[in-house]
Design a protein around this motif. Structure first.
Motif, PDB file in Angstrom:
ATOM      1  N   TYR A  25       0.812  -1.217   0.000  1.00  0.00           N
ATOM      2  CA  TYR A  25       0.000   0.000   0.000  1.00  0.00           C
ATOM      3  C   TYR A  25       0.851   1.275   0.000  1.00  0.00           C
ATOM      4  N   TYR A  26       2.077   1.176   0.521  1.00  0.00           N
ATOM      5  CA  TYR A  26       2.910   2.365   0.692  1.00  0.00           C
ATOM      6  C   TYR A  26       4.286   2.141   0.070  1.00  0.00           C
ATOM      7  N   SER A  27       4.918   3.242  -0.304  1.00  0.00           N
ATOM      8  CA  SER A  27       6.290   3.175  -0.795  1.00  0.00           C
ATOM      9  C   SER A  27       7.248   2.986   0.377  1.00  0.00           C
ATOM     10  N   ARG A  28       8.510   2.758   0.073  1.00  0.00           N
ATOM     11  CA  ARG A  28       9.512   2.574   1.131  1.00  0.00           C
ATOM     12  C   ARG A  28       9.641   3.823   1.993  1.00  0.00           C
ATOM     13  N   SER A  29       9.332   4.985   1.417  1.00  0.00           N
ATOM     14  CA  SER A  29       9.426   6.235   2.183  1.00  0.00           C
ATOM     15  C   SER A  29       8.143   6.529   2.959  1.00  0.00           C
ATOM     16  N   GLY A  30       7.133   5.668   2.815  1.00  0.00           N
ATOM     17  CA  GLY A  30       5.890   5.845   3.551  1.00  0.00           C
ATOM     18  C   GLY A  30       4.788   6.557   2.797  1.00  0.00           C
ATOM     19  N   GLY A  31       5.050   6.976   1.561  1.00  0.00           N
ATOM     20  CA  GLY A  31       4.033   7.663   0.779  1.00  0.00           C
ATOM     21  C   GLY A  31       3.075   6.692   0.113  1.00  0.00           C
ATOM     22  N   LEU A  32       1.981   7.245  -0.436  1.00  0.00           N
ATOM     23  CA  LEU A  32       1.023   6.418  -1.159  1.00  0.00           C
ATOM     24  C   LEU A  32       1.597   6.027  -2.517  1.00  0.00           C
ATOM     25  N   LEU A  33       1.295   4.827  -2.917  1.00  0.00           N
ATOM     26  CA  LEU A  33       1.676   4.365  -4.239  1.00  0.00           C
ATOM     27  C   LEU A  33       0.661   4.849  -5.270  1.00  0.00           C
ATOM     28  N   GLU A  34       1.088   4.880  -6.513  1.00  0.00           N
ATOM     29  CA  GLU A  34       0.205   5.281  -7.605  1.00  0.00           C
ATOM     30  C   GLU A  34       0.317   4.254  -8.721  1.00  0.00           C
ATOM     31  N   VAL A  35      -0.796   3.966  -9.387  1.00  0.00           N
ATOM     32  CA  VAL A  35      -0.751   3.064 -10.533  1.00  0.00           C
ATOM     33  C   VAL A  35      -0.235   3.842 -11.739  1.00  0.00           C
ATOM     34  N   ARG A  36       0.797   3.304 -12.362  1.00  0.00           N
ATOM     35  CA  ARG A  36       1.359   3.898 -13.582  1.00  0.00           C
ATOM     36  C   ARG A  36       1.132   2.956 -14.756  1.00  0.00           C
ATOM     37  N   HIS A  37       0.968   3.539 -15.934  1.00  0.00           N
ATOM     38  CA  HIS A  37       0.746   2.771 -17.146  1.00  0.00           C
ATOM     39  C   HIS A  37       1.895   2.990 -18.126  1.00  0.00           C
ATOM     40  N   ASP A  38       2.101   2.024 -18.994  1.00  0.00           N
ATOM     41  CA  ASP A  38       3.114   2.137 -20.039  1.00  0.00           C
ATOM     42  C   ASP A  38       2.555   3.043 -21.140  1.00  0.00           C
ATOM     43  N   LEU A  39       2.856   4.333 -21.038  1.00  0.00           N
ATOM     44  CA  LEU A  39       2.295   5.297 -21.986  1.00  0.00           C
ATOM     45  C   LEU A  39       2.816   5.088 -23.397  1.00  0.00           C
ATOM     46  N   ASP A  40       4.060   4.624 -23.533  1.00  0.00           N
ATOM     47  CA  ASP A  40       4.597   4.377 -24.869  1.00  0.00           C
ATOM     48  C   ASP A  40       3.770   3.321 -25.590  1.00  0.00           C
ATOM     49  N   ALA A  41       3.368   2.292 -24.843  1.00  0.00           N
ATOM     50  CA  ALA A  41       2.518   1.257 -25.455  1.00  0.00           C
ATOM     51  C   ALA A  41       1.148   1.821 -25.814  1.00  0.00           C
ATOM     52  N   LEU A  42       0.581   2.640 -24.926  1.00  0.00           N
ATOM     53  CA  LEU A  42      -0.726   3.212 -25.199  1.00  0.00           C
ATOM     54  C   LEU A  42      -0.684   4.160 -26.395  1.00  0.00           C
ATOM     55  N   ARG A  43       0.440   4.800 -26.613  1.00  0.00           N
ATOM     56  CA  ARG A  43       0.566   5.744 -27.734  1.00  0.00           C
ATOM     57  C   ARG A  43       0.676   5.025 -29.077  1.00  0.00           C
ATOM     58  N   GLN A  44       0.797   3.708 -29.069  1.00  0.00           N
ATOM     59  CA  GLN A  44       0.840   2.984 -30.339  1.00  0.00           C
ATOM     60  C   GLN A  44      -0.503   3.058 -31.058  1.00  0.00           C
ATOM     61  N   ARG A  45      -1.568   3.316 -30.310  1.00  0.00           N
ATOM     62  CA  ARG A  45      -2.862   3.619 -30.916  1.00  0.00           C
ATOM     63  C   ARG A  45      -3.008   5.130 -30.992  1.00  0.00           C
ATOM     64  N   LEU A 131     -10.706  -2.967  -7.792  1.00  0.00           N
ATOM     65  CA  LEU A 131     -10.012  -3.550  -6.639  1.00  0.00           C
ATOM     66  C   LEU A 131     -10.414  -5.003  -6.412  1.00  0.00           C
ATOM     67  N   VAL A 132     -11.704  -5.282  -6.423  1.00  0.00           N
ATOM     68  CA  VAL A 132     -12.154  -6.648  -6.159  1.00  0.00           C
ATOM     69  C   VAL A 132     -11.725  -7.585  -7.292  1.00  0.00           C
ATOM     70  N   SER A 133     -11.700  -7.092  -8.510  1.00  0.00           N
ATOM     71  CA  SER A 133     -11.231  -7.924  -9.622  1.00  0.00           C
ATOM     72  C   SER A 133      -9.761  -8.290  -9.460  1.00  0.00           C
ATOM     73  N   VAL A 134      -8.948  -7.328  -9.044  1.00  0.00           N
ATOM     74  CA  VAL A 134      -7.527  -7.625  -8.839  1.00  0.00           C
ATOM     75  C   VAL A 134      -7.343  -8.588  -7.658  1.00  0.00           C
ATOM     76  N   SER A 228      -4.502   2.525  -4.550  1.00  0.00           N
ATOM     77  CA  SER A 228      -4.686   3.214  -5.825  1.00  0.00           C
ATOM     78  C   SER A 228      -5.393   2.394  -6.884  1.00  0.00           C
ATOM     79  N   LEU A 229      -5.660   1.120  -6.621  1.00  0.00           N
ATOM     80  CA  LEU A 229      -6.504   0.369  -7.544  1.00  0.00           C
ATOM     81  C   LEU A 229      -7.879   1.006  -7.657  1.00  0.00           C
ATOM     82  N   ARG A 230      -8.364   1.544  -6.541  1.00  0.00           N
ATOM     83  CA  ARG A 230      -9.666   2.220  -6.546  1.00  0.00           C
ATOM     84  C   ARG A 230      -9.635   3.433  -7.486  1.00  0.00           C
ATOM     85  N   VAL A 231      -8.557   4.162  -7.443  1.00  0.00           N
ATOM     86  CA  VAL A 231      -8.436   5.372  -8.260  1.00  0.00           C
ATOM     87  C   VAL A 231      -8.558   5.042  -9.740  1.00  0.00           C
ATOM     88  N   GLU A 232      -8.031   3.896 -10.147  1.00  0.00           N
ATOM     89  CA  GLU A 232      -8.043   3.548 -11.570  1.00  0.00           C
ATOM     90  C   GLU A 232      -9.462   3.410 -12.112  1.00  0.00           C
TER      91      GLU A 232
END
Length: 447
Positions: A25-45, A131-134, A228-232
């Motif tokens: 749920y948290y990074s090593r520094s204690g912050g919230l994690l964020e879901v990142r996407h491979d934008l280069d792959a998404l830009r192929q469309r 979230l429940v799907s994951v 951050s699964l909820r955020v997605e």
């Protein structure tokens, strides 16, 4: 094998990343994690290809793409298998042209995004399906998860319990005793969740659920919006709004804010569209808070310097939060969107909801907060008459019938019902009925 990928990433270190199926749920520094996407792959469309793909899936029956969330699977969670998706046809909600109400308050191009027209009656379904799907995917891969848990002011627990029940995954909800509407309380009970009614507020429930789920041996997975699964899933509301406007961007989007994950999510979805070229400009975002629970508003008025508060009771109970989990990322997002934070008193939010109801809406108190903030910004000349404005309605008004009854019976705390419309009690006599109807008809304006 999908060419698209996503992962958890630390906000302060892009090299720190985890699979979405890892219990973290948290990074090593204690912050919230964020879901990142491979934008280069998404830009192929191209942008046009993405638009055509999403239009072709919109509200269809092909599994799982008829869902407003899973119709944008590549942008949400491309790594979950279709057979593990738990969906109840969430999203795709009405973008209601509030023409009459808009005219009354001075903006004819006013729209209300009816996120409460969803399976459990709130926007929380958008995030919970992801979230429940994951979690289902994780369990299929042998992860030792036995249950999913959340702290809630009502709507989160309803969504978690419903989606957990559909997936066959036990759910646990931590609720603040006496601070949740009956309609919200009965939902997780009906779905078979373990309901813990605690003598504290939401912030107290949140502290406890974080402590419980922090134990790696508990087998209990955390489902609150700090995950951050909820955020997605929730970020699709902004994408939907633009799609429903034929891929045009409104001038303003007004959203009520409590734990502030939704404010961050709204901006995230819009930024993804911008980065992939589907839109060429961004709207301004307004986050609306109840005056009794306004830590973000106070920060906004103090050059974004934040201090937690103890939230006071408010009719907008779902946003009665004094120490929001997503405060920092919401502030960052609002700064990116040249955002504004406005507040609404109990009187203002109740009257705004009642006025909207009189034009055909049925606004929950949290939507009343957003509508009141909109009215105040129009009156101050910040929102202009020609602007296109979207107010995000986060829950169905039927979940807050007691709020409505109390308003019209003049028993709502700290509120005088200026637009109250109580029933007229009469004897069952024709003369009495005619007398009242004549009075009412004579008071109506002639066309």
């Amino acid at each position: 094998m999908t060419p698209y990928s996503a992962w958890f990433a630390a906000q302060d270190d892009p090299d720190e990343r985890y699979p979405l199926t890892e219990v973290v749920y948290y990074s090593r520094s204690g912050g919230l994690l964020e879901v990142r996407h491979d934008l280069d792959a998404l830009r192929q469309r191209s942008a046009d290809e993405w638009r055509r793909l999403f239009e072709g899936r919109w509200m269809r029956t092909t599994w799982p793409f008829g869902s407003g969330v899973w119709g944008k699977k590549e942008w949400v969670c491309p790594t979950v298998d279709d057979e593990n998706i738990v969906s109840m046809f969430e999203g795709g909600t009405n973008l209601f042209w509030a023409e009459r109400f808009g005219r009354e308050i001075g903006v004819e191009n006013l729209w209300i995004k009816m996120c409460g027209n969803s399976h459990t009656g709130s926007f929380k379904d958008l995030g919970m399906t992801v979230l429940v799907s994951v979690v289902r995917q994780m369990m299929s891969e042998g992860k030792p998860i036995r249950a999913i848990a959340c702290a809630s002011t009502g709507d989160t627990s309803a969504a978690l319990a419903a989606y957990g029940a559909a997936a066959g995954i036990p759910t646990i909800v931590f609720l603040p005793k006496g601070k949740v509407s009956v309609a919200q309380l009965v939902q997780p009970i009906a779905h078979g969740a373990t309901v813990l009614s605690l003598d504290t507020d939401f912030d107290g429930c949140m502290r406890l659920v974080r402590e419980v789920t922090a134990d790696p041996n508990s087998g209990i997975y955390l489902a609150n919006s700090l995950n951050s699964l909820r955020v997605e899933g929730q970020k699709t509301v902004g994408i939907e709004i633009v799609q429903q406007f034929d891929w045009q961007v409104p001038d303003w989007i007004v959203i009520p804010g409590g734990n502030l994950g939704n404010t961050f999510a709204l901006g995230k979805g819009l930024l993804l569209m911008y980065e992939l070229g589907l839109i060429t400009r961004l709207p301004r975002i307004v986050c609306a808070q109840a005056e009794h629970a306004n830590p973000l508003y106070r920060a906004f008025c103090n050059d974004w310097r934040y201090e937690p508060i103890t939230a006071r009771p408010t009719a907008a109970s779902a946003i009665q939060i004094g120490d929001p989990i997503s405060i920092n990322r919401a502030i960052t997002m609002l700064q990116r969107f040249n955002g504004i934070v406005e507040q609404a008193s109990e009187q203002e939010l109740a009257d705004a909801a009642a006025r909207a109801d009189r034009t055909g809406a049925y606004a929950c108190p949290h939507t009343g907060v957003a509508l009141a903030a909109t009215i105040k910004l129009i009156d101050r000349g910040i929102i202009h008459p020609a602007d296109q404005v979207v107010v995000v309605s986060t829950a169905h008004g039927l979940k807050f019938s007691r709020f409505k009854v109390d308003y019209h019976e003049h028993t709502l705390r700290d509120v005088v019902g200026q637009y109250a419309n109580p029933p007229i009690e009469l004897p069952a006599e024709l003369d009495a009925v005619r007398r009242v109807l004549d009075e009412r008809m004579n008071a109506l304006p002639l066309n």
